[in-house]
Design an enzyme around this catalytic site. Structure first.
Site, PDB file in Angstrom:
ATOM      1  N   GLU A  99      43.784  27.541  50.349  1.00  0.00           N
ATOM      2  CA  GLU A  99      43.072  26.614  51.682  1.00  0.00           C
ATOM      3  C   GLU A  99      44.017  27.352  52.660  1.00  0.00           C
ATOM      4  O   GLU A  99      44.441  27.195  53.302  1.00  0.00           O
ATOM      5  CB  GLU A  99      42.673  25.947  51.240  1.00  0.00           C
ATOM      6  CG  GLU A  99      41.529  26.348  52.487  1.00  0.00           C
ATOM      7  CD  GLU A  99      39.822  27.310  52.035  1.00  0.00           C
ATOM      8  OE1 GLU A  99      40.186  27.573  52.607  1.00  0.00           O
ATOM      9  OE2 GLU A  99      39.592  26.704  50.769  1.00  0.00           O
ATOM     10  N   GLU A 135      43.471  27.524  42.142  1.00  0.00           N
ATOM     11  CA  GLU A 135      42.750  27.696  42.927  1.00  0.00           C
ATOM     12  C   GLU A 135      42.829  27.567  44.229  1.00  0.00           C
ATOM     13  O   GLU A 135      43.303  27.560  44.722  1.00  0.00           O
ATOM     14  CB  GLU A 135      42.227  25.784  42.813  1.00  0.00           C
ATOM     15  CG  GLU A 135      40.537  26.377  43.577  1.00  0.00           C
ATOM     16  CD  GLU A 135      39.772  25.373  43.224  1.00  0.00           C
ATOM     17  OE1 GLU A 135      38.513  25.051  43.511  1.00  0.00           O
ATOM     18  OE2 GLU A 135      39.706  24.305  41.954  1.00  0.00           O
ATOM     19  N   ASP A 142      33.029  33.918  48.495  1.00  0.00           N
ATOM     20  CA  ASP A 142      32.459  34.061  49.536  1.00  0.00           C
ATOM     21  C   ASP A 142      31.653  35.414  48.864  1.00  0.00           C
ATOM     22  O   ASP A 142      32.789  36.318  49.060  1.00  0.00           O
ATOM     23  CB  ASP A 142      32.726  34.944  50.841  1.00  0.00           C
ATOM     24  CG  ASP A 142      32.208  34.869  52.027  1.00  0.00           C
ATOM     25  OD1 ASP A 142      31.282  34.978  51.405  1.00  0.00           O
ATOM     26  OD2 ASP A 142      33.313  34.915  52.952  1.00  0.00           O
TER      27      ASP A 142
END
Length: 239
Positions: A95, A70, A145
């Site tokens: 991330e 992910e 985003d």
């Protein structure tokens, strides 16, 4: 060199030449718990990719199992829940935001999970340098985003170059899962994926799929539902 490696190298060169970052590292305030989680849990659950060398995922997880990657898991709530719900899969989260990494590490520890690892690094580098061809069963990008301003649309992650950049990573039949709550971005995703070589839409009508059970409902999504906001899901398979 194999055809798949040639294709990947060519796509990488094109992506590097035209690359525009799709994220901005925001200076969010970290809590003491998040800082402590990175310090104490990081050595166990975080993968160091500073040398940008290919990763041996079986060695990293200590077993061979389907791999779910992910990109941009945020605070890690749904990511960790999916890992908890699917213990037979290895979950690798990417991330860049430190508060999200710290929060995710806390959740991993609280749920006593062993099938999750985190990379705190630019996903572009991880994709092009660290993940081997045909090493990923599922790639997930949920609520990236949206860059809603017209002048910023070019920064959106899902574009023609990106989807071809990641295609060699999938095992044959591997799934590319996406979701967004911005209708304009959803339509862009659908257009990009529909014309992309080497992918097939799993939707019966060639558009979006019904909300999948595998994706937990986050507080953010629940709030959007109360306000009447839509969410669009896509799942494409590598041919």
């Amino acid at each position: 060199m194999t055809d798949i490696q040639d294709s990947k190298n060519t796509t990488q060169e094109q992506a590097v030449q035209h690359r525009i970052k799709s994220f901005v590292v925001r200076a969010g305030r970290m809590t003491e718990g998040q800082i402590r989680a990175i310090e104490t849990l990081g050595p166990r659950f975080m993968v160091n990719v500073e040398d940008l060398q290919p990763l041996d995922l079986d060695a990293i997880f200590g077993r061979s199992a389907p791999v779910v990657v992910e990109i941009g898991f945020g605070m890690g709530v749904s990511f960790v829940q999916m890992a908890k719900d699917n213990p037979d899969c290895n979950y690798l989260g990417i991330e860049v935001h430190p508060p999200g990494v710290g929060s995710c590490l806390k959740l991993i520890d609280e749920n006593q999970l062993t099938n999750v690892r985190i990379i705190q690094h630019d996903a572009f580098d991880v994709i092009t340098k660290c993940l081997k061809p045909e090493s990923v069963d599922i790639l997930q990008i949920f609520f990236p985003d949206p860059w809603p301003k017209k002048r910023h649309v070019k920064r959106r992650l899902i574009n023609d170059e990106f989807v071809q950049l990641v295609r060699p990573l999938f095992k044959h039949g591997g799934q590319f899962r996406m979701a967004t709550d911005w209708e304009d971005y959803a339509n862009q995703m659908l257009d990009v994926m529909t014309r992309a070589e080497g992918y097939t839409n799993t939707s019966l009508d060639g558009t979006f799929i019904p909300r999948p059970e595998y994706r937990p409902v986050t507080k953010f999504e629940s709030r959007g539902q109360r306000l009447g906001h839509g969410v669009w899901d896509l799942v494409f398979k590598r041919d």
